[in-house]
Design an enzyme around this catalytic site. Structure first.
Site, PDB file in Angstrom:
ATOM      1  N   ASP A  77      79.003 -74.621 107.951  1.00  0.00           N
ATOM      2  CA  ASP A  77      80.250 -75.342 108.533  1.00  0.00           C
ATOM      3  C   ASP A  77      81.411 -74.570 108.002  1.00  0.00           C
ATOM      4  O   ASP A  77      81.521 -73.479 107.176  1.00  0.00           O
ATOM      5  CB  ASP A  77      80.284 -76.619 107.937  1.00  0.00           C
ATOM      6  CG  ASP A  77      80.092 -76.645 106.308  1.00  0.00           C
ATOM      7  OD1 ASP A  77      80.312 -75.727 105.560  1.00  0.00           O
ATOM      8  OD2 ASP A  77      79.710 -77.825 105.957  1.00  0.00           O
ATOM      9  N   ASN A 145      79.691 -88.316  99.726  1.00  0.00           N
ATOM     10  CA  ASN A 145      79.552 -89.961 100.752  1.00  0.00           C
ATOM     11  C   ASN A 145      78.241 -89.676 101.669  1.00  0.00           C
ATOM     12  O   ASN A 145      78.323 -90.194 102.606  1.00  0.00           O
ATOM     13  CB  ASN A 145      80.960 -89.668 101.505  1.00  0.00           C
ATOM     14  CG  ASN A 145      80.953 -88.491 102.358  1.00  0.00           C
ATOM     15  OD1 ASN A 145      80.098 -87.602 102.424  1.00  0.00           O
ATOM     16  ND2 ASN A 145      81.831 -88.730 103.267  1.00  0.00           N
ATOM     17  N   HIS A 147      77.378 -86.954 103.407  1.00  0.00           N
ATOM     18  CA  HIS A 147      77.409 -85.825 104.457  1.00  0.00           C
ATOM     19  C   HIS A 147      76.409 -84.875 104.042  1.00  0.00           C
ATOM     20  O   HIS A 147      76.039 -84.279 103.144  1.00  0.00           O
ATOM     21  CB  HIS A 147      78.848 -85.593 104.830  1.00  0.00           C
ATOM     22  CG  HIS A 147      79.495 -84.783 103.975  1.00  0.00           C
ATOM     23  ND1 HIS A 147      80.630 -84.650 103.488  1.00  0.00           N
ATOM     24  CD2 HIS A 147      78.922 -83.730 103.051  1.00  0.00           C
ATOM     25  CE1 HIS A 147      81.024 -83.455 102.689  1.00  0.00           C
ATOM     26  NE2 HIS A 147      79.900 -83.241 102.519  1.00  0.00           N
ATOM     27  N   GLU A 152      79.888 -86.256 108.740  1.00  0.00           N
ATOM     28  CA  GLU A 152      80.513 -87.078 107.921  1.00  0.00           C
ATOM     29  C   GLU A 152      79.939 -88.581 108.324  1.00  0.00           C
ATOM     30  O   GLU A 152      79.391 -88.751 109.475  1.00  0.00           O
ATOM     31  CB  GLU A 152      82.014 -87.177 108.173  1.00  0.00           C
ATOM     32  CG  GLU A 152      82.734 -85.950 107.725  1.00  0.00           C
ATOM     33  CD  GLU A 152      82.915 -85.947 106.339  1.00  0.00           C
ATOM     34  OE1 GLU A 152      82.235 -86.561 105.523  1.00  0.00           O
ATOM     35  OE2 GLU A 152      83.846 -85.072 105.727  1.00  0.00           O
TER      36      GLU A 152
HETATM   37  C1  GLP Z   1      81.028 -79.977 101.323  1.00  0.00           C
HETATM   38  C2  GLP Z   1      80.628 -79.040 102.509  1.00  0.00           C
HETATM   39  C3  GLP Z   1      79.026 -78.960 102.400  1.00  0.00           C
HETATM   40  C4  GLP Z   1      78.684 -78.938 101.056  1.00  0.00           C
HETATM   41  C5  GLP Z   1      78.779 -80.389 100.716  1.00  0.00           C
HETATM   42  C6  GLP Z   1      78.486 -80.867  99.248  1.00  0.00           C
HETATM   43  O1  GLP Z   1      82.225 -80.624 101.753  1.00  0.00           O
HETATM   44  N1  GLP Z   1      81.138 -79.099 103.769  1.00  0.00           N
HETATM   45  O2  GLP Z   1      78.547 -77.831 103.049  1.00  0.00           O
HETATM   46  O3  GLP Z   1      76.993 -78.780 101.061  1.00  0.00           O
HETATM   47  O4  GLP Z   1      80.243 -80.806 100.920  1.00  0.00           O
HETATM   48  O5  GLP Z   1      79.477 -80.166  98.152  1.00  0.00           O
HETATM   49  P1  GLP Z   1      79.160 -79.916  96.644  1.00  0.00           P
HETATM   50  O6  GLP Z   1      78.046 -79.107  96.554  1.00  0.00           O
HETATM   51  O7  GLP Z   1      80.374 -79.195  96.061  1.00  0.00           O
HETATM   52  O8  GLP Z   1      78.828 -81.165  96.168  1.00  0.00           O
END
Ligand code: GLP
Length: 249
Positions: A77, A145, A147, A152
């Site tokens: 992404d 959340n 996602h 989302e």
């Molecule tokens: C982010 C990214 C994702 C990531 C997720 C978890 O917003 N868009 O690709 O895997 O949220 O993030 P984290 O590993 O910092 O908890």
């Protein structure tokens, strides 16, 4: 030589596909698994996330410096509204954490958000993946959340690669990476593209992910927690540390 402990038995947790690894060993374990995949399939097409979860995994994998052969890394992404080269951009983060640190960097497919309008960048991204024969493996972090990628809450199993509006918690995370201005939108591989991959590895570490991991694995399958859609995929593997399992039954 790296240590690759056996995960705790999934029988202990009652969840098939769940590998629980001591926190101190998690990065070694996950990096070893990915290194093994690259060795087994030199032309692996693997989609990788950014976020904080995979940072120690990428550090370890960079040290292992596996031969990547003709493998391709696909970015999961990307934020919209940040200039090329901005350190908080997902392409910059994955490049700096892994791709550019390997002695022979693999091909790197990103979103062409600088040269095309965002929807056109999504179509080009999907076309790039199709030409490669599809995704062998998608590795995912788990958003607080629920996602995955930037899919989302409200996403559906057939959600395509698309422009998305970012949830408040995702914007906060972006601000934490130094994104300025804080992005309000992004582009992401859709749930449909994730579920079309041959294999999916969901990563989660730390007590901060314990509640959402429980919802993901034990709660109702719902668009309110898009990660729950992964449970229907036959190639799902959940790779977590002990801290993240604190709320599992
Ligand atoms: C982010 C990214 C994702 C990531 C997720 C978890 O917003 N868009 O690709 O895997 O949220 O993030 P984290 O590993 O910092 O908890």
């Amino acid at each position: 030589m790296h240590v690759r402990p056996d995960p705790v038995s999934t029988a202990d947790t009652g969840h098939a596909n769940l590998g629980v690894v001591p926190t101190a060993d998690w990065a070694d374990h996950a990096a070893g698994l990915l290194s093994d995949r690259l060795a087994a399939k030199p032309d692996l097409v693997v989609c990788l996330p950014t976020g904080s979860t995979p940072v120690p995994l990428y550090a370890r994998l960079s040290e292992l410096d596996p031969a990547v052969g003709s493998a391709t890394v696909v970015l999961l992404d990307e934020y919209l509204g940040l200039p090329a080269g901005h350190p908080a951009r997902c392409d910059s983060m994955l490049g700096g954490a892994l791709v550019d640190r390997l002695s022979r960097p693999p091909r790197f497919v990103t979103f062409a958000v600088d040269s095309a309008d965002p929807e056109a960048a999504c179509r080009r991204y999907d076309a790039d993946i199709a030409v490669l024969g599809g995704l062998d493996l998608v590795v995912l972090g788990l958003g607080a959340n629920g996602h995955v990628g930037m899919n989302e809450p409200g996403s559906l199993p057939d959600s395509p690669t698309r422009v998305v509006e970012l949830a408040a918690s995702t914007r906060e995370a972006a601000a934490g990476y130094g994104a300025d201005p804080v992005p309000t939108h992004g582009v992401t591989l859709g749930m449909a593209g994730i579920l079309a991959a041959r294999e999916i590895w969901l990563l989660a570490t730390g007590i901060g992910k314990a509640a959402i991991l429980r919802e993901t694995l034990d709660g109702p399958v719902t668009g309110d927690v898009p990660a729950t859609f992964l449970r229907g995929h036959p190639g799902l593997r959940v790779i977590v540390d002990e801290a993240a399992t604190a709320e599992l039954g």
